[in-house]
Design a protein around this motif. Structure first.
Motif, PDB file in Angstrom:
ATOM      1  N   VAL A 131     -54.992 -17.366   2.178  1.00 44.38           N
ATOM      2  CA  VAL A 131     -54.493 -15.976   1.788  1.00 44.38           C
ATOM      3  C   VAL A 131     -53.799 -16.066   0.361  1.00 44.38           C
ATOM      4  O   VAL A 131     -53.937 -15.291  -0.550  1.00 44.38           O
ATOM      5  CB  VAL A 131     -53.771 -15.494   2.929  1.00 44.38           C
ATOM      6  CG1 VAL A 131     -52.972 -14.302   2.318  1.00 44.38           C
ATOM      7  CG2 VAL A 131     -54.467 -15.132   4.100  1.00 44.38           C
ATOM      8  N   PRO A 134     -49.809 -14.526  13.012  1.00 40.77           N
ATOM      9  CA  PRO A 134     -49.185 -12.800  13.025  1.00 40.77           C
ATOM     10  C   PRO A 134     -50.238 -12.250  13.940  1.00 40.77           C
ATOM     11  O   PRO A 134     -51.481 -12.360  14.090  1.00 40.77           O
ATOM     12  CB  PRO A 134     -49.375 -12.300  11.644  1.00 40.77           C
ATOM     13  CG  PRO A 134     -50.327 -13.409  10.913  1.00 40.77           C
ATOM     14  CD  PRO A 134     -50.189 -14.477  11.648  1.00 40.77           C
ATOM     15  N   ILE A 155     -55.268  -8.774   3.798  1.00 40.87           N
ATOM     16  CA  ILE A 155     -55.546  -8.425   5.084  1.00 40.87           C
ATOM     17  C   ILE A 155     -54.562  -7.048   5.473  1.00 40.87           C
ATOM     18  O   ILE A 155     -53.445  -6.916   5.303  1.00 40.87           O
ATOM     19  CB  ILE A 155     -55.047  -9.593   6.127  1.00 40.87           C
ATOM     20  CG1 ILE A 155     -55.677 -10.876   5.740  1.00 40.87           C
ATOM     21  CG2 ILE A 155     -55.366  -9.003   7.493  1.00 40.87           C
ATOM     22  CD1 ILE A 155     -55.356 -11.941   6.626  1.00 40.87           C
ATOM     23  N   VAL A 195     -47.231 -12.975   0.133  1.00 40.35           N
ATOM     24  CA  VAL A 195     -47.131 -14.191   0.638  1.00 40.35           C
ATOM     25  C   VAL A 195     -47.229 -14.830  -0.639  1.00 40.35           C
ATOM     26  O   VAL A 195     -48.577 -15.012  -1.115  1.00 40.35           O
ATOM     27  CB  VAL A 195     -48.099 -14.637   1.657  1.00 40.35           C
ATOM     28  CG1 VAL A 195     -47.884 -15.904   1.841  1.00 40.35           C
ATOM     29  CG2 VAL A 195     -48.139 -13.655   2.845  1.00 40.35           C
ATOM     30  N   GLY A 253     -54.236  -3.711   7.962  1.00 41.55           N
ATOM     31  CA  GLY A 253     -54.683  -2.983   9.158  1.00 41.55           C
ATOM     32  C   GLY A 253     -54.498  -1.287   8.885  1.00 41.55           C
ATOM     33  O   GLY A 253     -53.832  -1.158   8.042  1.00 41.55           O
ATOM     34  N   VAL A 259     -50.555  -5.770  13.182  1.00 38.66           N
ATOM     35  CA  VAL A 259     -51.359  -5.626  11.698  1.00 38.66           C
ATOM     36  C   VAL A 259     -51.773  -4.180  12.001  1.00 38.66           C
ATOM     37  O   VAL A 259     -51.864  -3.355  11.056  1.00 38.66           O
ATOM     38  CB  VAL A 259     -51.980  -6.603  11.186  1.00 38.66           C
ATOM     39  CG1 VAL A 259     -52.680  -6.111  10.119  1.00 38.66           C
ATOM     40  CG2 VAL A 259     -51.135  -7.817  11.188  1.00 38.66           C
ATOM     41  N   ARG A 315     -50.368  -0.678  10.712  1.00 33.68           N
ATOM     42  CA  ARG A 315     -50.755  -0.561   9.477  1.00 33.68           C
ATOM     43  C   ARG A 315     -50.236  -1.484   8.363  1.00 33.68           C
ATOM     44  O   ARG A 315     -49.695  -0.966   7.164  1.00 33.68           O
ATOM     45  CB  ARG A 315     -50.767   0.924   8.582  1.00 33.68           C
ATOM     46  CG  ARG A 315     -51.839   1.570   9.612  1.00 33.68           C
ATOM     47  CD  ARG A 315     -51.208   2.347  10.709  1.00 33.68           C
ATOM     48  NE  ARG A 315     -51.216   3.690  10.478  1.00 33.68           N
ATOM     49  CZ  ARG A 315     -50.451   4.569  11.526  1.00 33.68           C
ATOM     50  NH1 ARG A 315     -49.524   4.001  12.047  1.00 33.68           N
ATOM     51  NH2 ARG A 315     -50.583   5.722  11.172  1.00 33.68           N
ATOM     52  N   ILE A 316     -50.069  -2.706   8.755  1.00 35.55           N
ATOM     53  CA  ILE A 316     -49.338  -3.712   7.959  1.00 35.55           C
ATOM     54  C   ILE A 316     -50.338  -4.200   6.954  1.00 35.55           C
ATOM     55  O   ILE A 316     -51.376  -4.537   7.308  1.00 35.55           O
ATOM     56  CB  ILE A 316     -48.751  -4.773   8.801  1.00 35.55           C
ATOM     57  CG1 ILE A 316     -47.422  -4.174   9.547  1.00 35.55           C
ATOM     58  CG2 ILE A 316     -48.229  -5.987   8.112  1.00 35.55           C
ATOM     59  CD1 ILE A 316     -46.882  -5.080  10.533  1.00 35.55           C
ATOM     60  N   THR A 317     -49.863  -4.652   5.748  1.00 36.25           N
ATOM     61  CA  THR A 317     -50.603  -5.231   4.586  1.00 36.25           C
ATOM     62  C   THR A 317     -50.262  -6.698   4.601  1.00 36.25           C
ATOM     63  O   THR A 317     -48.792  -6.927   4.184  1.00 36.25           O
ATOM     64  CB  THR A 317     -50.549  -4.608   3.388  1.00 36.25           C
ATOM     65  OG1 THR A 317     -51.235  -3.298   3.615  1.00 36.25           O
ATOM     66  CG2 THR A 317     -51.430  -5.312   2.395  1.00 36.25           C
ATOM     67  N   ILE A 318     -50.784  -7.549   4.560  1.00 35.12           N
ATOM     68  CA  ILE A 318     -50.460  -8.963   4.098  1.00 35.12           C
ATOM     69  C   ILE A 318     -51.389  -9.518   2.991  1.00 35.12           C
ATOM     70  O   ILE A 318     -52.692  -9.512   3.059  1.00 35.12           O
ATOM     71  CB  ILE A 318     -50.859 -10.094   5.483  1.00 35.12           C
ATOM     72  CG1 ILE A 318     -50.054  -9.533   6.741  1.00 35.12           C
ATOM     73  CG2 ILE A 318     -50.359 -11.381   5.089  1.00 35.12           C
ATOM     74  CD1 ILE A 318     -50.338 -10.440   7.956  1.00 35.12           C
ATOM     75  N   ARG A 319     -50.710  -9.905   2.036  1.00 40.30           N
ATOM     76  CA  ARG A 319     -51.270 -10.013   0.806  1.00 40.30           C
ATOM     77  C   ARG A 319     -50.747 -11.481   0.107  1.00 40.30           C
ATOM     78  O   ARG A 319     -49.637 -11.534  -0.194  1.00 40.30           O
ATOM     79  CB  ARG A 319     -51.127  -8.792  -0.405  1.00 40.30           C
ATOM     80  CG  ARG A 319     -51.958  -9.135  -1.568  1.00 40.30           C
ATOM     81  CD  ARG A 319     -51.723  -7.805  -2.564  1.00 40.30           C
ATOM     82  NE  ARG A 319     -52.660  -6.884  -1.952  1.00 40.30           N
ATOM     83  CZ  ARG A 319     -52.882  -5.830  -2.615  1.00 40.30           C
ATOM     84  NH1 ARG A 319     -52.142  -5.206  -3.476  1.00 40.30           N
ATOM     85  NH2 ARG A 319     -53.567  -4.929  -1.976  1.00 40.30           N
ATOM     86  N   GLY A 320     -51.784 -12.170  -0.282  1.00 45.22           N
ATOM     87  CA  GLY A 320     -51.448 -13.488  -0.950  1.00 45.22           C
ATOM     88  C   GLY A 320     -51.354 -13.302  -2.262  1.00 45.22           C
ATOM     89  O   GLY A 320     -52.391 -12.273  -2.759  1.00 45.22           O
ATOM     90  N   PHE A 321     -50.620 -13.976  -3.147  1.00 52.00           N
ATOM     91  CA  PHE A 321     -50.627 -13.631  -4.601  1.00 52.00           C
ATOM     92  C   PHE A 321     -49.873 -15.099  -5.337  1.00 52.00           C
ATOM     93  O   PHE A 321     -49.363 -15.791  -4.888  1.00 52.00           O
ATOM     94  CB  PHE A 321     -49.813 -12.301  -4.995  1.00 52.00           C
ATOM     95  CG  PHE A 321     -48.413 -12.568  -5.007  1.00 52.00           C
ATOM     96  CD1 PHE A 321     -47.709 -12.786  -3.757  1.00 52.00           C
ATOM     97  CD2 PHE A 321     -47.632 -12.860  -6.107  1.00 52.00           C
ATOM     98  CE1 PHE A 321     -46.398 -12.987  -3.572  1.00 52.00           C
ATOM     99  CE2 PHE A 321     -46.291 -12.919  -5.953  1.00 52.00           C
ATOM    100  CZ  PHE A 321     -45.663 -13.124  -4.733  1.00 52.00           C
ATOM    101  N   LEU A 331     -43.521 -16.030  10.011  1.00 53.94           N
ATOM    102  CA  LEU A 331     -44.507 -14.795   9.663  1.00 53.94           C
ATOM    103  C   LEU A 331     -44.787 -14.059  10.761  1.00 53.94           C
ATOM    104  O   LEU A 331     -44.765 -12.635  10.814  1.00 53.94           O
ATOM    105  CB  LEU A 331     -45.661 -15.296   8.807  1.00 53.94           C
ATOM    106  CG  LEU A 331     -46.819 -14.277   8.589  1.00 53.94           C
ATOM    107  CD1 LEU A 331     -46.290 -13.301   7.370  1.00 53.94           C
ATOM    108  CD2 LEU A 331     -48.229 -14.916   8.225  1.00 53.94           C
TER     109      LEU A 331
END
Lengths: 331, 331
Positions: free
Chosen positions: A260, B255, A267, B240, A269, B260, B264-270, B225
């Motif tokens: 990720v 998680p 990701i 993240v 939702g 999620v 409506r959670i957003t998990i974003r790698g960067f 997390l």
């Protein structure tokens, strides 16, 4: 006037495992086809019911949806409300007249008494079968449209992977993605579904996750998200509208957070209700596609109120192909 | 002219578990302080080295970063490159003159020979200590700035939770968030760090995850997390930038995808490198905050090239408070 109403009730909460027939009961009761004088209530003769996996979460005594939001509250033991299409049998509400077609929250039964006409809207079928308004032009369609266009923000030529690709939402995501100009790969749980995706819905590729040899060791139930993430391109987006395997199983998807981070994956939702602002676009685009036969409405219809429990239970075994609908009465 | 260069090498890949002293070796070699005639190479006298956890991923024989992208390649056994600040000792490159200050990819050693001057830029200290350009004005700062403002897109008054809040990036996220007008809660791994967050960095709340009674059963290593997601508000965003516990442990964060979806959670790698377009904003904002003493540069500096391995190893035990830097030589 009074009729006999047959309806489905829930006997016990379904906190663990899959739903089965013992959780539900078909009841029969006298039902008055008139509203209380001075009330805003309406009586709906139910025609078609949308059968949706997320309902299982509302059937838990501790509902994840209750915990999170006010969107879909838990179901008290007893009657079950669900999205559907019906016809007004009696109305005390100035918004509705007898014989109006309506769409909205009705009940798993032959008739619904809707307090104040809440969560109901008049329905213009726009020349399409009423079932379309339960599926492709209803929340399944909006979920697919919002999830693909608004959450994923696709670019032409991008590669799209659709899990549960022959399901009510997945088949539409794949069709929208093809029409938009993406390369689309879908997975489903049977050879028949895979053929359907490739031969009838225009998917570029499709595979049966239960038989895929390369992925067999990892592609067990609940691990689809992991495999998807580990195979994604950089800056990939995962739109998650539901996670059916986890509704009935404690086992959880474990996407690799290193992927990720390094691949800058998102990701997200979402719920279709968040994308009501795109509803007009969604409807005009989808109706155009339907009128020009560019998109197919994949429906799986069972007749009779008594078939609701098995239709619902079947969702968790992948019995349905496309949108699962129960037809309650002739139009 | 020739000097003796002391530098750190990696003896074996670190595929499992945490790094330890046996993985590294301090070597000594004669080093020419001149570049080949006609080359574009430069010789850098190293001054400060950024010590970063992500380097462990580059020390694996199968590097997750290699797998994913070209951003940070795996390290061949031998010398180790890392971000740092130094001074040009010799240059065959028209971009650099002797005694220029530079920032960029140098080596874990006293001197670096940089082929073609690649990945180096001249550094204007802007009146700040050079160490700031390794940490708060370097990639740690850009990671915090990009992750908070660009990935999370915060609104004033929102609640922000920062894990590893006394780390190089976390402490800055918390400070930016406070200055922006958010309510900020941080967690860290010792009482001393928690005090620092609340008393010196202005966090509204902070807790020691190793001692928090309510969360004790779930707040074990690698589960931050999960707990964060299960406690998030609707429409929450998780940025993240790394997941240190998983760099050295097979255990993965899990998680809850139902949360999620429903929240409506957003998990974003960067990666900070993705936000180079915000670099000018980041620098002007952060320099202003530093000049007006609104933000603190939290630094943890150890002297001497020989201390690099222990400084690096210490990251995985939470030894550092703020940005871990090794000072190689006097300016």
């Amino acid at each position: 006037m009074e009729v006999t109403n047959r309806y489905i009730t829930i006997r016990t909460h379904i906190n663990h495992g899959e739903p089965n027939e013992s959780h539900f009961e078909l009841k029969t009761a006298a039902f008055g086809l008139s509203v209380e004088l001075g009330s805003n209530d309406v009586i709906v003769k139910n025609l078609y019911e949308s059968i949706d996996p997320y309902q299982i979460n509302r059937m838990k005594s501790y509902s994840p949806s209750q915990k999170a939001i006010n969107f879909a509250e838990g179901i008290a033991l007893g009657e079950i409300d669900a999205y559907g299409v019906g016809r007004i049998a009696a109305s005390g509400n100035p918004k509705f007249e007898k014989d109006d077609l309506v769409a909205g929250l009705i009940t798993w039964g032959e008739y619904s008494m809707i307090k104040d006409g809440n969560m109901l809207n008049k329905l213009d079928p726009l020349g399409f079968p009423l079932t379309y308004h339960v599926g492709i032009l209803g929340f399944s369609g909006l979920t697919a449209y919002g999830g693909f266009f608004e959450v994923c923000k696709p670019k032409k030529g991008e590669k799209v992977f659709v899990s549960a690709a022959s399901g009510s939402v997945g088949n539409l995501v794949g069709q929208y993605a093809k029409l938009f100009g993406c390369y689309v790969v879908g997975c489903a749980g049977s050879k028949k579904k895979v053929e359907l995706l490739k031969e009838q819905l225009g998917f570029d590729e499709a595979f049966n996750y239960k038989e895929e040899k390369d992925l067999k060791s990892t592609l067990k139930r609940g691990e689809m998200l992991e495999v998807a993430v580990s195979n994604m391109n950089t800056f990939g987006r995962v739109a998650v509208c539901g996670i059916i395997s986890e509704y009935t199983d404690e086992k959880r998807a474990v996407p690799d957070m290193l992927d990720v981070v390094y691949k800058r994956i998102t990701i997200r939702g979402f719920l279709a209700a968040d994308y009501m602002n795109t509803h007009a676009d969604f409807m005009s685009t989808t109706c155009d596609y339907l009128r020009t036969a560019k998109i197919k409405a994949l429906e799986d219809i069972t007749p009779g109120v008594e078939s609701i429990p098995s239709a619902f239970i079947g969702l968790f075994h992948g019995d349905n192909v496309g949108k699962k609908i129960v037809k309650i009465a002739n139009e």
